[in-house]
Design a protein around this motif. Structure first.
Motif, PDB file in Angstrom:
ATOM      1  N   GLU A   1     -63.888 -15.221 -84.714  1.00 26.03           N
ATOM      2  CA  GLU A   1     -63.665 -14.262 -83.988  1.00 26.03           C
ATOM      3  C   GLU A   1     -62.345 -13.089 -84.555  1.00 26.03           C
ATOM      4  OE1 GLU A   1     -66.083 -12.073 -82.695  1.00 26.03           O
ATOM      5  OE2 GLU A   1     -67.175 -13.004 -82.019  1.00 26.03           O
ATOM      6  N   ASP A   2     -62.086 -13.662 -84.971  1.00 31.13           N
ATOM      7  CA  ASP A   2     -60.476 -13.523 -85.577  1.00 31.13           C
ATOM      8  C   ASP A   2     -60.602 -12.193 -85.961  1.00 31.13           C
ATOM      9  OD1 ASP A   2     -57.675 -14.128 -87.195  1.00 31.13           O
ATOM     10  OD2 ASP A   2     -58.484 -13.576 -89.505  1.00 31.13           O
ATOM     11  N   GLY A   3     -61.222 -11.486 -86.778  1.00 33.03           N
ATOM     12  CA  GLY A   3     -61.180 -10.090 -87.441  1.00 33.03           C
ATOM     13  C   GLY A   3     -61.600  -8.827 -86.104  1.00 33.03           C
ATOM     14  N   ILE A   4     -61.673  -8.994 -84.692  1.00 32.03           N
ATOM     15  CA  ILE A   4     -62.003  -9.020 -83.213  1.00 32.03           C
ATOM     16  C   ILE A   4     -60.310  -8.897 -82.520  1.00 32.03           C
ATOM     17  CG2 ILE A   4     -62.244  -8.456 -80.957  1.00 32.03           C
ATOM     18  CD1 ILE A   4     -64.139  -7.008 -83.120  1.00 32.03           C
ATOM     19  N   LEU A   5     -60.059 -10.579 -82.985  1.00 29.56           N
ATOM     20  CA  LEU A   5     -58.854 -10.439 -82.100  1.00 29.56           C
ATOM     21  C   LEU A   5     -57.567 -10.370 -83.171  1.00 29.56           C
ATOM     22  CD1 LEU A   5     -59.604 -14.304 -81.469  1.00 29.56           C
ATOM     23  CD2 LEU A   5     -59.316 -12.256 -79.778  1.00 29.56           C
ATOM     24  N   SER A   6     -57.512 -10.498 -84.525  1.00 30.41           N
ATOM     25  CA  SER A   6     -56.400  -9.913 -85.542  1.00 30.41           C
ATOM     26  C   SER A   6     -56.400  -8.145 -85.171  1.00 30.41           C
ATOM     27  CB  SER A   6     -56.093 -10.441 -86.864  1.00 30.41           C
ATOM     28  OG  SER A   6     -57.915 -10.280 -87.349  1.00 30.41           O
ATOM     29  N   GLY A   7     -57.636  -7.925 -85.741  1.00 29.88           N
ATOM     30  CA  GLY A   7     -57.269  -6.630 -85.708  1.00 29.88           C
ATOM     31  C   GLY A   7     -57.814  -5.651 -86.805  1.00 29.88           C
ATOM     32  N   ALA A   8     -58.426  -7.233 -87.701  1.00 29.17           N
ATOM     33  CA  ALA A   8     -58.945  -6.683 -88.947  1.00 29.17           C
ATOM     34  C   ALA A   8     -60.645  -5.680 -88.885  1.00 29.17           C
ATOM     35  CB  ALA A   8     -58.734  -7.969 -90.076  1.00 29.17           C
TER      36      ALA A   8
ATOM     37  N   ALA B   1     -62.964   4.447 -85.831  1.00 28.01           N
ATOM     38  CA  ALA B   1     -63.850   4.665 -86.144  1.00 28.01           C
ATOM     39  C   ALA B   1     -63.709   5.517 -87.836  1.00 28.01           C
ATOM     40  CB  ALA B   1     -63.973   6.912 -85.651  1.00 28.01           C
ATOM     41  N   PHE B   2     -62.112   5.210 -88.558  1.00 32.89           N
ATOM     42  CA  PHE B   2     -62.220   5.677 -89.545  1.00 32.89           C
ATOM     43  C   PHE B   2     -61.249   4.615 -90.420  1.00 32.89           C
ATOM     44  CE2 PHE B   2     -62.185   9.180 -87.356  1.00 32.89           C
ATOM     45  CZ  PHE B   2     -62.745  10.242 -87.846  1.00 32.89           C
ATOM     46  N   PRO B   3     -62.510   3.153 -90.913  1.00 32.25           N
ATOM     47  CA  PRO B   3     -62.021   2.237 -91.246  1.00 32.25           C
ATOM     48  C   PRO B   3     -60.844   2.300 -93.062  1.00 32.25           C
ATOM     49  CG  PRO B   3     -64.245   2.115 -91.080  1.00 32.25           C
ATOM     50  CD  PRO B   3     -63.698   3.326 -90.295  1.00 32.25           C
ATOM     51  N   TRP B   4     -61.469   3.126 -93.403  1.00 27.72           N
ATOM     52  CA  TRP B   4     -61.656   3.405 -94.889  1.00 27.72           C
ATOM     53  C   TRP B   4     -60.153   4.010 -94.346  1.00 27.72           C
ATOM     54  CZ3 TRP B   4     -59.838   8.265 -95.602  1.00 27.72           C
ATOM     55  CH2 TRP B   4     -60.328   9.519 -94.894  1.00 27.72           C
ATOM     56  N   TRP B   5     -59.842   5.382 -93.610  1.00 19.03           N
ATOM     57  CA  TRP B   5     -58.005   5.784 -93.365  1.00 19.03           C
ATOM     58  C   TRP B   5     -57.285   4.570 -93.254  1.00 19.03           C
ATOM     59  CZ3 TRP B   5     -55.951  10.248 -94.953  1.00 19.03           C
ATOM     60  CH2 TRP B   5     -54.667  10.441 -94.293  1.00 19.03           C
ATOM     61  N   ASP B   6     -57.229   3.822 -92.190  1.00 22.65           N
ATOM     62  CA  ASP B   6     -56.606   2.393 -91.929  1.00 22.65           C
ATOM     63  C   ASP B   6     -56.548   1.384 -92.965  1.00 22.65           C
ATOM     64  OD1 ASP B   6     -56.670   3.931 -89.355  1.00 22.65           O
ATOM     65  OD2 ASP B   6     -57.794   1.573 -88.243  1.00 22.65           O
ATOM     66  N   ARG B   7     -57.392   1.605 -93.948  1.00 24.30           N
ATOM     67  CA  ARG B   7     -57.087   0.636 -94.534  1.00 24.30           C
ATOM     68  C   ARG B   7     -55.983   1.553 -95.679  1.00 24.30           C
ATOM     69  NH1 ARG B   7     -62.556  -1.005 -94.494  1.00 24.30           N
ATOM     70  NH2 ARG B   7     -63.128   0.646 -95.903  1.00 24.30           N
ATOM     71  N   LEU B   8     -57.000   2.750 -96.399  1.00 23.16           N
ATOM     72  CA  LEU B   8     -55.635   3.947 -97.138  1.00 23.16           C
ATOM     73  C   LEU B   8     -53.944   3.351 -96.821  1.00 23.16           C
ATOM     74  CD1 LEU B   8     -55.826   5.356 -99.571  1.00 23.16           C
ATOM     75  CD2 LEU B   8     -56.481   7.286 -98.580  1.00 23.16           C
ATOM     76  N   THR B   9     -53.929   3.841 -95.462  1.00 28.01           N
ATOM     77  CA  THR B   9     -52.785   4.093 -94.944  1.00 28.01           C
ATOM     78  C   THR B   9     -52.008   2.713 -94.270  1.00 28.01           C
ATOM     79  OG1 THR B   9     -53.120   4.623 -92.723  1.00 28.01           O
ATOM     80  CG2 THR B   9     -53.079   6.548 -93.872  1.00 28.01           C
ATOM     81  N   ARG B  10     -53.289   1.416 -94.589  1.00 23.78           N
ATOM     82  CA  ARG B  10     -52.270   0.417 -94.551  1.00 23.78           C
ATOM     83  C   ARG B  10     -51.297   0.007 -92.913  1.00 23.78           C
ATOM     84  NH1 ARG B  10     -52.344  -3.467 -98.515  1.00 23.78           N
ATOM     85  NH2 ARG B  10     -52.315  -2.651 -99.839  1.00 23.78           N
TER      86      ARG B  10
ATOM     87  N   HIS C   1     -52.107  -1.041 -89.125  1.00 23.70           N
ATOM     88  CA  HIS C   1     -52.486  -2.689 -88.893  1.00 23.70           C
ATOM     89  C   HIS C   1     -52.829  -1.821 -87.671  1.00 23.70           C
ATOM     90  CE1 HIS C   1     -52.345  -6.218 -88.196  1.00 23.70           C
ATOM     91  NE2 HIS C   1     -52.186  -6.278 -87.555  1.00 23.70           N
ATOM     92  N   ARG C   2     -54.111  -2.594 -86.975  1.00 21.13           N
ATOM     93  CA  ARG C   2     -54.810  -1.604 -86.131  1.00 21.13           C
ATOM     94  C   ARG C   2     -54.742  -2.676 -84.494  1.00 21.13           C
ATOM     95  NH1 ARG C   2     -58.950  -0.467 -89.320  1.00 21.13           N
ATOM     96  NH2 ARG C   2     -59.900  -2.678 -89.237  1.00 21.13           N
ATOM     97  N   ARG C   3     -54.334  -2.425 -83.321  1.00 19.69           N
ATOM     98  CA  ARG C   3     -53.958  -3.743 -82.250  1.00 19.69           C
ATOM     99  C   ARG C   3     -55.847  -4.661 -82.199  1.00 19.69           C
ATOM    100  NH1 ARG C   3     -52.975  -0.467 -76.815  1.00 19.69           N
ATOM    101  NH2 ARG C   3     -52.739  -2.673 -76.314  1.00 19.69           N
ATOM    102  N   GLY C   4     -55.781  -5.879 -81.952  1.00 18.76           N
ATOM    103  CA  GLY C   4     -56.087  -6.708 -81.714  1.00 18.76           C
ATOM    104  C   GLY C   4     -57.061  -6.223 -80.474  1.00 18.76           C
ATOM    105  N   GLY C   5     -57.880  -6.325 -80.559  1.00 17.28           N
ATOM    106  CA  GLY C   5     -59.686  -6.221 -79.135  1.00 17.28           C
ATOM    107  C   GLY C   5     -60.254  -7.963 -78.700  1.00 17.28           C
ATOM    108  N   ASP C   6     -59.712  -7.620 -77.545  1.00 14.42           N
ATOM    109  CA  ASP C   6     -60.888  -8.634 -76.527  1.00 14.42           C
ATOM    110  C   ASP C   6     -62.050  -9.838 -77.036  1.00 14.42           C
ATOM    111  OD1 ASP C   6     -57.997  -8.650 -75.621  1.00 14.42           O
ATOM    112  OD2 ASP C   6     -58.548  -7.316 -74.281  1.00 14.42           O
TER     113      ASP C   6
END
Length: 489
Positions: free
Chosen positions: A104-111, A117-126, A128-133
């Motif tokens: 579950e590294d993707g959830i825990l790390s925030g990746a 809702a907009f993963p493409w925008w996060d990738r474009l602007t770099r 780093h999302r907060r990790g989930g639980d």
């Protein structure tokens, strides 16, 4: 002059467009490849710039993060680390992740893209999302009961909810403190070398990643094959089995630790664990029938994920009749994880149906909003309800009148099977003590829990009943915790 200016402007515009296209290529199209380059420290710095999401048990976090003040800022912390290490695994800036921390590294790390809702925008602007639980299915009471029951002995416990497949306890002993691997530096390197070099192998998850000869607990599968095929129609009828039994094509005579096994009915043979009866049944049923039944219970499945990968339990499909006879009593090269044997007990308790096991109940984002529920895969029929009912009778008889008495709970219907797995050259190694069981309230219909316990360094003799002395009390404690029974009830 104006024409030259126009040409220059057009050329400059083309250069600007090319620059933007190249920037988009680097930041979007090639981002994953550049990010995987070990020379790019920005990825690691960004990964640890924010606290990692938590792993929860009964709604309470058993992991956390601390600010180290270094470039890789946040390091992993663990509450009751050795207790939950077989569930969480470790997360280390130096040595990566394992078990649930990896799955579950993707959830825990925030990746994970499900966290926005907009993963493409996060990738474009770099960004780093907060990790989930990650909310696990583990029951804290049962986990503690299993851990305390093993008491540091080499072994493992796996417990599942038969109706749903929820994994309620997952313990491996001896365990380790995963927090010593958090961060980087000389201390982490020293801890890594010490853990990997330890003779008792504390980092081995014996519940999921180690397979053992299941010994007489496999007789549940052999009994199921005999009942399903119609070879046995009456569990109280004589079986015409000799004592001793000469293995087909050999001069080797297989005996019994128990008495009165000659021509014993299935009920008595199961209770007394008569090797000769089940070995002969295995050869009569044949390799195809035995292998097919084992596969239905979950053997030879290399795709099982909970979501951490589980070592496949195996039942050989290339054997002669003598080897098949030994495999039918859980010897030769038959091997199973404790989770697999908990699944076997769960099938019996759940009317012949197997609900695939899973460890993650749900995942949520940093704000507590559910991102995804657990897998909840549909159950499949392994044996018919009538066969399951007969197997329940056999297993309750072991607890009420046989070698599983130490697993009995007042006011509770408990079914079980003891076993000792022989191993080593000429079976000279210390036997593994097994006990598999299930429990339900006397006035209830649905089973509460199915448990498998294996103790490696059991101080037991080589009789099939030794699992009743070493492993059954541990299973009893876990079942009592599941039913909220005190130690004296």
């Amino acid at each position: 002059m104006i024409r030259c200016i126009r040409h220059t402007a057009a050329f400059s515009f083309l250069l600007l467009v090319a620059l933007l296209v190249n920037a988009a290529r680097v930041q979007v199209v090639e981002a994953e490849r550049y990010g995987a380059n070990p020379a790019d420290r920005r990825v690691a710095i960004a990964r640890y710039a924010k606290p990692r999401g938590a792993v929860l048990v009964d709604g309470r976090p058993v992991t956390g993060s601390r600010d180290s003040g270094g470039r890789l800022r946040y390091e992993r912390t663990y509450t009751d680390g050795p207790l939950y290490a077989p569930v969480t695994g470790f997360s280390s800036q130096t040595y990566g992740t394992s078990l649930l921390e990896r799955a579950e590294d993707g959830i825990l790390s925030g990746a994970d893209d499900r966290l926005t809702a907009f993963p493409w925008w996060d990738r474009l602007t770099r960004t780093h999302r907060r990790g989930g639980d990650v909310h696990t299915t583990i029951n804290a009471r049962m986990q503690r009961a299993a851990f305390a029951g093993l008491g540091g002995k080499k072994g493992a416990v796996a417990a599942v909810e038969p109706r749903t497949g929820r994994i309620l306890a997952l313990v491996s002993s001896p365990s380790y403190e995963p927090g010593v691997l958090s961060g980087n530096g000389a201390a982490v390197d020293e801890a890594w070398r010490g853990l990997n070099g330890a003779a008792r192998r504390p980092m081995l998850n014996r519940a999921l990643q180690e397979t053992y000869p299941p010994g007489s607990t496999f007789k549940v599968v052999t009994a199921a094959a005999a009942l399903e095929s119609g070879r046995i129609t009456d569990i109280d009828a004589p079986t015409d089995a000799p004592d001793p039994y000469t293995l087909p094509g050999t001069a080797t005579r297989l005996g019994n630790a128990a008495k009165d096994c000659e021509d014993a009915p299935l009920r008595y043979a199961f209770r007394a664990s008569c090797n000769t009866v089940f070995a002969r049944l295995g050869t009569e049923l044949g390799l195809r029938t035995m292998a097919a039944t084992a596969r239905r219970f979950g053997f030879d499945d290399d795709r099982l994920r909970i979501p951490s990968p589980v070592a496949p339990s195996t039942f050989d499909t290339r054997m002669d009749r003598a080897q098949l006879a030994l495999s039918a009593i859980g010897q030769y090269d038959t091997a199973a994880t404790p989770l697999q044997m908990a699944m076997v007990a769960a099938v019996v308790a759940n009317g012949g149906q197997l609900a695939p096991p899973y460890l993650v109940d749900k995942v949520t984002d940093a704000g507590g909003v559910m991102v995804a529920a657990g897998p909840h895969r549909p159950a499949r029929q392994v044996v018919g309800p009538a066969t399951a009912q007969q197997l329940q009778e056999l297993m309750t008889d072991v607890v009420e009148h046989g070698s599983g008495r130490r697993a009995a709970l007042k006011g509770v219907t408990v079914g079980g099977k003891t076993g000792t797995a022989q191993h080593g050259v000429r079976n000279e190694g210390m036997p593994y003590a097994w006990f598999i069981s299930w429990a339900r309230e006397k006035d209830g219909y649905e089973p509460a829990v199915a448990v498998a316990v294996v103790v490696e360094d059991a101080a037991a003799d080589r009789a099939d009943i030794s699992g009743g002395g070493d492993a059954a009390p541990i299973a009893r404690a876990v079942m009592a915790a599941a039913l909220r029974r005190g130690p004296g009830r």
